[in-house]
Each structure stands twice: as C-alpha cells, then as structure tokens.
Design a protein around this motif. Structure first.
Motif, PDB file in Angstrom:
ATOM      1  N   LEU A   1      10.299 -60.909 -59.944  1.00 10.92           N
ATOM      2  CA  LEU A   1      10.696 -62.239 -59.492  1.00 10.92           C
ATOM      3  C   LEU A   1       9.955 -62.548 -58.206  1.00 10.92           C
ATOM      4  O   LEU A   1       9.811 -61.693 -57.342  1.00 10.92           O
ATOM      5  CB  LEU A   1      12.201 -62.298 -59.244  1.00 10.92           C
ATOM      6  CG  LEU A   1      13.110 -61.873 -60.398  1.00 10.92           C
ATOM      7  CD1 LEU A   1      14.563 -61.989 -59.980  1.00 10.92           C
ATOM      8  CD2 LEU A   1      12.838 -62.684 -61.645  1.00 10.92           C
ATOM      9  N   GLY A   2       9.492 -63.771 -58.087  1.00  8.36           N
ATOM     10  CA  GLY A   2       8.758 -64.098 -56.875  1.00  8.36           C
ATOM     11  C   GLY A   2       8.573 -65.575 -56.667  1.00  8.36           C
ATOM     12  O   GLY A   2       9.448 -66.393 -56.941  1.00  8.36           O
ATOM     13  N   GLY A   3       7.378 -65.911 -56.249  1.00  6.16           N
ATOM     14  CA  GLY A   3       7.084 -67.198 -55.667  1.00  6.16           C
ATOM     15  C   GLY A   3       6.528 -66.831 -54.305  1.00  6.16           C
ATOM     16  O   GLY A   3       7.139 -66.027 -53.571  1.00  6.16           O
ATOM     17  N   LYS A   4       5.358 -67.342 -53.962  1.00  6.15           N
ATOM     18  CA  LYS A   4       4.631 -66.834 -52.803  1.00  6.15           C
ATOM     19  C   LYS A   4       5.477 -66.807 -51.532  1.00  6.15           C
ATOM     20  O   LYS A   4       5.511 -65.805 -50.814  1.00  6.15           O
ATOM     21  CB  LYS A   4       3.361 -67.659 -52.598  1.00  6.15           C
ATOM     22  CG  LYS A   4       2.339 -67.487 -53.718  1.00  6.15           C
ATOM     23  CD  LYS A   4       1.112 -68.329 -53.534  1.00  6.15           C
ATOM     24  CE  LYS A   4       0.267 -67.848 -52.385  1.00  6.15           C
ATOM     25  NZ  LYS A   4      -0.268 -66.491 -52.601  1.00  6.15           N
ATOM     26  N   ALA A   5       6.174 -67.883 -51.239  1.00  5.12           N
ATOM     27  CA  ALA A   5       6.940 -67.934 -49.990  1.00  5.12           C
ATOM     28  C   ALA A   5       8.133 -66.983 -50.019  1.00  5.12           C
ATOM     29  O   ALA A   5       8.526 -66.438 -48.979  1.00  5.12           O
ATOM     30  CB  ALA A   5       7.405 -69.357 -49.703  1.00  5.12           C
ATOM     31  N   LEU A   6       8.715 -66.767 -51.197  1.00  6.20           N
ATOM     32  CA  LEU A   6       9.826 -65.811 -51.294  1.00  6.20           C
ATOM     33  C   LEU A   6       9.320 -64.391 -51.068  1.00  6.20           C
ATOM     34  O   LEU A   6       9.989 -63.574 -50.417  1.00  6.20           O
ATOM     35  CB  LEU A   6      10.514 -65.931 -52.655  1.00  6.20           C
ATOM     36  CG  LEU A   6      11.122 -67.293 -52.988  1.00  6.20           C
ATOM     37  CD1 LEU A   6      11.839 -67.236 -54.322  1.00  6.20           C
ATOM     38  CD2 LEU A   6      12.070 -67.756 -51.890  1.00  6.20           C
ATOM     39  N   ASN A   7       8.132 -64.086 -51.602  1.00  4.86           N
ATOM     40  CA  ASN A   7       7.536 -62.779 -51.342  1.00  4.86           C
ATOM     41  C   ASN A   7       7.285 -62.572 -49.851  1.00  4.86           C
ATOM     42  O   ASN A   7       7.446 -61.463 -49.326  1.00  4.86           O
ATOM     43  CB  ASN A   7       6.213 -62.647 -52.100  1.00  4.86           C
ATOM     44  CG  ASN A   7       6.382 -62.714 -53.603  1.00  4.86           C
ATOM     45  OD1 ASN A   7       7.478 -62.561 -54.129  1.00  4.86           O
ATOM     46  ND2 ASN A   7       5.282 -62.952 -54.302  1.00  4.86           N
ATOM     47  N   VAL A   8       6.858 -63.641 -49.180  1.00 10.59           N
ATOM     48  CA  VAL A   8       6.623 -63.554 -47.734  1.00 10.59           C
ATOM     49  C   VAL A   8       7.926 -63.239 -47.004  1.00 10.59           C
ATOM     50  O   VAL A   8       7.960 -62.389 -46.108  1.00 10.59           O
ATOM     51  CB  VAL A   8       6.006 -64.863 -47.195  1.00 10.59           C
ATOM     52  CG1 VAL A   8       5.939 -64.847 -45.666  1.00 10.59           C
ATOM     53  CG2 VAL A   8       4.611 -65.074 -47.772  1.00 10.59           C
ATOM     54  N   ALA A   9       8.992 -63.913 -47.388  1.00 10.40           N
ATOM     55  CA  ALA A   9      10.291 -63.676 -46.737  1.00 10.40           C
ATOM     56  C   ALA A   9      10.715 -62.225 -46.883  1.00 10.40           C
ATOM     57  O   ALA A   9      11.224 -61.606 -45.935  1.00 10.40           O
ATOM     58  CB  ALA A   9      11.349 -64.603 -47.340  1.00 10.40           C
ATOM     59  N   ILE A  10      10.511 -61.654 -48.075  1.00  7.93           N
ATOM     60  CA  ILE A  10      10.863 -60.249 -48.305  1.00  7.93           C
ATOM     61  C   ILE A  10       9.976 -59.332 -47.479  1.00  7.93           C
ATOM     62  O   ILE A  10      10.442 -58.354 -46.875  1.00  7.93           O
ATOM     63  CB  ILE A  10      10.757 -59.930 -49.809  1.00  7.93           C
ATOM     64  CG1 ILE A  10      11.848 -60.679 -50.581  1.00  7.93           C
ATOM     65  CG2 ILE A  10      10.847 -58.422 -50.057  1.00  7.93           C
ATOM     66  CD1 ILE A  10      11.693 -60.627 -52.085  1.00  7.93           C
ATOM     67  N   GLY A  11       8.674 -59.621 -47.416  1.00 11.67           N
ATOM     68  CA  GLY A  11       7.762 -58.809 -46.616  1.00 11.67           C
ATOM     69  C   GLY A  11       8.122 -58.808 -45.142  1.00 11.67           C
ATOM     70  O   GLY A  11       8.090 -57.760 -44.485  1.00 11.67           O
ATOM     71  N   VAL A  12       8.476 -59.969 -44.618  1.00  7.29           N
ATOM     72  CA  VAL A  12       8.888 -60.063 -43.212  1.00  7.29           C
ATOM     73  C   VAL A  12      10.116 -59.186 -42.963  1.00  7.29           C
ATOM     74  O   VAL A  12      10.183 -58.436 -41.982  1.00  7.29           O
ATOM     75  CB  VAL A  12       9.189 -61.527 -42.840  1.00  7.29           C
ATOM     76  CG1 VAL A  12       9.884 -61.611 -41.482  1.00  7.29           C
ATOM     77  CG2 VAL A  12       7.900 -62.348 -42.822  1.00  7.29           C
ATOM     78  N   LYS A  13      11.065 -59.262 -43.872  1.00  9.31           N
ATOM     79  CA  LYS A  13      12.283 -58.472 -43.718  1.00  9.31           C
ATOM     80  C   LYS A  13      11.990 -56.978 -43.781  1.00  9.31           C
ATOM     81  O   LYS A  13      12.566 -56.175 -43.030  1.00  9.31           O
ATOM     82  CB  LYS A  13      13.300 -58.858 -44.808  1.00  9.31           C
ATOM     83  CG  LYS A  13      14.655 -58.187 -44.657  1.00  9.31           C
ATOM     84  CD  LYS A  13      15.338 -58.595 -43.365  1.00  9.31           C
ATOM     85  CE  LYS A  13      16.719 -57.958 -43.244  1.00  9.31           C
ATOM     86  NZ  LYS A  13      17.417 -58.360 -41.998  1.00  9.31           N
ATOM     87  N   ARG A  14      11.080 -56.572 -44.665  1.00 10.47           N
ATOM     88  CA  ARG A  14      10.746 -55.147 -44.776  1.00 10.47           C
ATOM     89  C   ARG A  14      10.011 -54.637 -43.541  1.00 10.47           C
ATOM     90  O   ARG A  14      10.004 -53.429 -43.286  1.00 10.47           O
ATOM     91  CB  ARG A  14       9.912 -54.905 -46.039  1.00 10.47           C
ATOM     92  CG  ARG A  14      10.719 -55.081 -47.310  1.00 10.47           C
ATOM     93  CD  ARG A  14       9.968 -54.623 -48.530  1.00 10.47           C
ATOM     94  NE  ARG A  14      10.758 -54.818 -49.742  1.00 10.47           N
ATOM     95  CZ  ARG A  14      10.384 -54.433 -50.957  1.00 10.47           C
ATOM     96  NH1 ARG A  14       9.219 -53.817 -51.116  1.00 10.47           N
ATOM     97  NH2 ARG A  14      11.152 -54.646 -52.000  1.00 10.47           N
TER      98      ARG A  14
END
Length: 307
Positions: A35-48
């Motif tokens: 599951l994704g979407g570029k901006a959602l992936n970014v949000a997860i990366g920031v959190k990690r």
C-alpha cells in the motif's frame, strides 16, 4: 512536524519474472503487494527516521481503510478528505536484469468540491508544521495547475518540497518551493528535451531554479543523485546493493531530504541523506520504506563530491 499531502494513493503490485515477454505467457517468480502513494510513503519514511509526520490528502471510501491501518501501525497520524470509489492499482514488472516495466492506473474522478476541502486541510495542517511535501499524481479530471494551488495554500512559514513532473512541477515551482526531487526521466519530461551530458543535466536543473525552486535534488537511480541550488553542485554515488524492489525508493529519498531540510542542513548533507534512504529502500522486500538501521549504515559510508 512534516506534513505530507497525497492526492493519489495507490496499491503497488510488484511482479518478478525471468523475462517480460510481450504477447506471450509469463511465469511469476515472486509477487509483492504494498500500500502506498508517494506522499504516504514519505510520511512513513519520516517516522522511521524518528521524526514526526502527518498525512493528509485524498482517500477513497471502498478500500481506504487499509491505508488508515497502515499509517496507524507505523505511528503516523492522518486526516483525509474522502471520495467515493477505489484506490488505483499500479503494476511493476522486474526481470532478471533488474529491468523495470511499470503500468500505472489512474484514480477515479473526484466529487465536486473535494479539491477545495483538500486546500482547506493543507492550509490548516501546514500552519502546525515546518515542512510540507507535495508528492505524486492527481486524480483524473483535475487540472495540473492544482499543484500551484496546493503550494499557495501552504503556510508561508512552512518549507515546501515537491516531487512530481511536467506541468504539475512548473505550476508548483512558479509559486516558489524550497526543494524539488525529479529523476532524470521526469526532468526530461518537464523541460521537454533529452539529457545527454552532465552539462545538459545541470542546465536543466538550473531551469527549475530560475523558475522558483531553491534546490533541485535529482535522482540518478543506481548512479546516485545530484543536488544544486544553481550556484553549487554536488554529487553522491550510490552503493552497490541487492535490489529487491524499487517501489518507494524516490519517496525514501524525499523523506530523508525533508528531515534534513527541517534541520537546516547543508546541500551535501541533504544529498547524502537522500541517497542513503533511497538505497536503503531498494534493499527491502514487500515494504514501501526503509529501516533506520540500514539508512544509518549507508549514510555513514556514502561520500559527497562537489562537481
């Protein structure tokens, strides 16, 4: 906090084959659904990376709950504008030579008034954030100029990052943004010509700077990336790693760049972080982002050179 705005969530289906033979039967070696979407992936990366992120944008009623569960499990707060229909599906075929072929779906048209709800959400949430990331496509029927509307809706106190291409890129940078992150193909698409040399590459980046981008972070895929502010240019070569999936690599780069931009880091540090996160992402299987441990390992090894 870093705000990410996703106008086009998606389900990525990555299929590995020995060779992709058009017009013939192909046997799947491995398949991964993320599951994704570029901006959602970014949000997860920031959190990690241990930083706070917040996701907003457009979501679809029939299967959007899966994305809520994903963000909840990653510890990312969210608030979406909901539309009828289903989230689109993208297919990525990878052969034994690591050659990638993509078939991207388009999202359903959105209901009247939803675009204004999203602009209102961006205005509200960006006032509480220090960086906003606008990343990815837009739904069918929406004008490319909407990326400019998103940029203008963002709080003037918020740094803006844009990851898109073509008319959407121009619409955003014309309003002034702090960083853009195209890849070579997207940059060629945006400026309307082929890039055949280092000089062509830098000249194309300078065009985006002249239009209103303060920094251009250009992904070169396996070769690494370049960053420029129109005055100084830096290059970071990627490391050789086993590529398990290219899904989300560019989004990992944006996530790390957003964190560094929020911290006021220099061009070389933004570049090194971006390449580390992008490279760390491709080593993962069935995941849209990277692990912090792999990111830190690569970050400590990478070197940046002025060009």
């Amino acid at each position: 906090m870093i705000l990410t705005v996703c106008m086009s969530p998606c389900i990525d289906v990555t299929v590995e084959v020995d060779a992709l033979n058009v017009g013939k039967t192909n046997v799947v070696k491995r398949k991964a659904i993320t599951l994704g979407g570029k901006a959602l992936n970014v949000a997860i990366g920031v959190k990690r990376l241990g930083k706070e992120s917040f996701a907003t944008g457009l979501m679809y009623s029939e299967n959007g709950q899966m994305f809520e569960s994903l963000l909840h499990n990653e510890g990312v707060p969210y608030s979406f504008v909901w539309n009828k229909g289903r989230v689109r599906e993208n297919y990525k075929f990878i052969d034994r030579r690591s050659m990638l072929t993509e078939v991207n779906d388009v999202g359903a048209e959105i209901d009247s008034g939803k675009e204004y709800e999203i602009l209102s959400a961006v205005q509200t949430f960006s006032a509480k954030c220090s960086v906003a990331v606008f990343s990815g496509g837009i739904p069918r029927g929406m004008n490319d100029s909407y990326y400019g509307e998103l940029a203008k809706a963002c709080s003037p106190k918020c740094l803006k990052i844009v990851d898109t291409h073509g008319a959407r890129m121009f619409a955003a940078v014309n309003c002034g943004v702090d960083l853009v992150k195209p890849n070579i193909e997207e940059l060629e698409n945006t400026i309307g010509r082929k890039i055949t040399s280092k000089e062509d590459m830098l000249e194309a980046c300078y065009e985006l700077v002249e239009r209103g981008a303060k920094r251009v972070l250009l992904s070169l895929g396996k070769q690494g990336a370049v960053i420029t502010d129109g005055k100084r240019n830096f290059y970071c070569k990627s490391l050789n790693v086993a590529v398990n999936s290219t899904v989300g690599a560019g989004d990992g780069m944006v996530a790390a760049a957003a964190v560094k931009l929020e911290q006021g880091a220099s061009l070389p540090e933004i570049l090194r972080a971006g390449v580390a996160a992008g490279t760390a992402t491709v080593t993962n299987v069935g995941d849209v982002s990277f692990t912090k441990e792999k990111y830190q390992e690569l970050f400590s090894t990478l070197r940046v050179h002025e060009i």
